[in-house]
Design an enzyme around this catalytic site. Structure first.
Site, PDB file in Angstrom:
ATOM      1  N   LYS A 173       0.837  -1.202   0.000  1.00  0.00           N
ATOM      2  CA  LYS A 173       0.000   0.000   0.000  1.00  0.00           C
ATOM      3  C   LYS A 173       0.875   1.256   0.000  1.00  0.00           C
ATOM      4  CE  LYS A 173      -1.823  -1.768   3.656  1.00  0.00           C
ATOM      5  NZ  LYS A 173      -2.608  -2.103   4.860  1.00  0.00           N
ATOM      6  N   THR A 204      -9.225   7.873   9.140  1.00  0.00           N
ATOM      7  CA  THR A 204      -8.724   6.697   8.425  1.00  0.00           C
ATOM      8  C   THR A 204      -8.421   5.546   9.381  1.00  0.00           C
ATOM      9  OG1 THR A 204      -6.481   7.632   8.549  1.00  0.00           O
ATOM     10  CG2 THR A 204      -7.754   8.052   6.534  1.00  0.00           C
ATOM     11  N   GLY A 206      -8.498   2.175  10.975  1.00  0.00           N
ATOM     12  CA  GLY A 206      -8.947   0.857  10.551  1.00  0.00           C
ATOM     13  C   GLY A 206      -8.912   0.602   9.065  1.00  0.00           C
ATOM     14  N   THR A 207      -8.244   1.462   8.290  1.00  0.00           N
ATOM     15  CA  THR A 207      -8.249   1.274   6.833  1.00  0.00           C
ATOM     16  C   THR A 207      -7.531  -0.009   6.422  1.00  0.00           C
ATOM     17  OG1 THR A 207      -6.337   2.756   6.719  1.00  0.00           O
ATOM     18  CG2 THR A 207      -8.492   3.709   6.221  1.00  0.00           C
ATOM     19  N   GLY A 208      -6.406  -0.312   7.072  1.00  0.00           N
ATOM     20  CA  GLY A 208      -5.670  -1.516   6.721  1.00  0.00           C
ATOM     21  C   GLY A 208      -6.449  -2.779   7.039  1.00  0.00           C
ATOM     22  N   CYS A 209      -7.091  -2.785   8.192  1.00  0.00           N
ATOM     23  CA  CYS A 209      -7.928  -3.924   8.581  1.00  0.00           C
ATOM     24  C   CYS A 209      -9.060  -4.113   7.575  1.00  0.00           C
ATOM     25  CB  CYS A 209      -8.528  -3.695   9.966  1.00  0.00           C
ATOM     26  SG  CYS A 209      -7.343  -3.312  11.281  1.00  0.00           S
TER      27      CYS A 209
END
Length: 270
Positions: A173, A204, A206-209
């Site tokens: 990412k 933003t 929790g975007t990766g989760c």
């Protein structure tokens, strides 16, 4: 109905971890199951404390799910210490899930370290080789490859290095680099750029989760890997664009925006 299992930490603020994963599974049309590896006292501002779950309980949770329920995909998030990493890896080897998505969670949005330093080697050795795809951001990838990533060329070299470490495929990412958040998918042979649009918001959390769980959901439904990644990228962009301005820090993404929109009530959740 297709299913997905998340193995991760709990976020009491509801924006990341197990809570974000289950919301994402539901929004993407799969039945969600969970194995909690840690309980965090967390909100949009910071992580106040962490209680790791006993490894015997973690093992029992995984076995309880697999021994009774179909598991079409597994997403792995927070594994905070070597004992937890090894327990999860050893138990999953027994069940051999078809799709495994690893989000190598290391640091929270507020800067709290969620992965102990001595767990990084175990994560690399025991879990990365099991994964269908790993989804690090730039800082996480820098830890894994032990060198800085500054340019798009660096991103390509980082992906190749992570494959050399045992990853089958990599979604790196690019949101931490200047400009638009362009992600790079490497299938071990070819590179694919997923172009993004920079959305200027602090919300933003929790975007990766959410992204990794959306990939898991789409794989569970039978989409090919690259299409699953594309669909997940589109989903997270909408969730960020319509993120929720709640809390005093980094607010959560809006996991159910499209569902609310179709129901005619999206304006209540913007």
């Amino acid at each position: 109905m297709k299913t997905a299992l998340t193995i991760a930490g709990s976020d009491s603020g509801g924006g990341a971890g197990i809570q974000a994963d289950l919301k994402t599974f539901a929004a993407n049309g799969v039945f969600g199951m969970s194995v909690i590896t840690a309980v965090t006292a967390q909100n949009t501002v910071d992580v106040r404390s962490i209680q790791n779950i006993d490894t015997n309980i973690i093992k029992d949770q995984i076995e309880a799910v697999f021994d009774d329920l179909p598991v079409d995909a597994v997403k792995i998030g927070m594994l905070s210490n070597p004992r937890i990493v090894q327990t999860v890896a050893e138990t999953l080897v027994k069940y051999e899930p078809r799709h495994l998505i690893l989000d190598p969670v290391m640091v929270s949005k507020g800067g709290h370290h969620l992965l102990e330093n001595d767990a990084i080697l175990s994560l690399t050795k025991d879990v990365i080789p099991l994964a269908t795809v790993i989804t690090p951001n730039i800082p996480e990838a820098e830890v894994l490859i032990e060198r800085p990533i500054i340019t798009e060329s660096d991103m390509k070299e980082a992906c190749m290095t992570m494959v050399e470490l045992g990853a089958k495929t990599v979604l790196l990412k690019g949101g931490h680099l200047p400009g638009d958040p362009n992600d790079l998918f490497f299938d071990g042979n070819r590179f694919y750029w997923l172009k993004g649009n920079r959305i200027h918001t602090k919300n933003t959390h929790g975007t990766g989760c959410t992204l990794s769980s959306a990939i898991a959901a789409n794989l569970a439904k039978g989409y090919p890997l690259y299409e699953s990644v594309q669909r997940a990228k589109a989903y997270i962009e909408i969730a960020i664009k319509h993120s929720l301005n709640i809390g005093k820090g980094h607010g959560p993404t809006n996991h159910f925006y499209e569902i609310y929109k179709r129901a005619g009530s999206a304006e209540s959740f913007i």
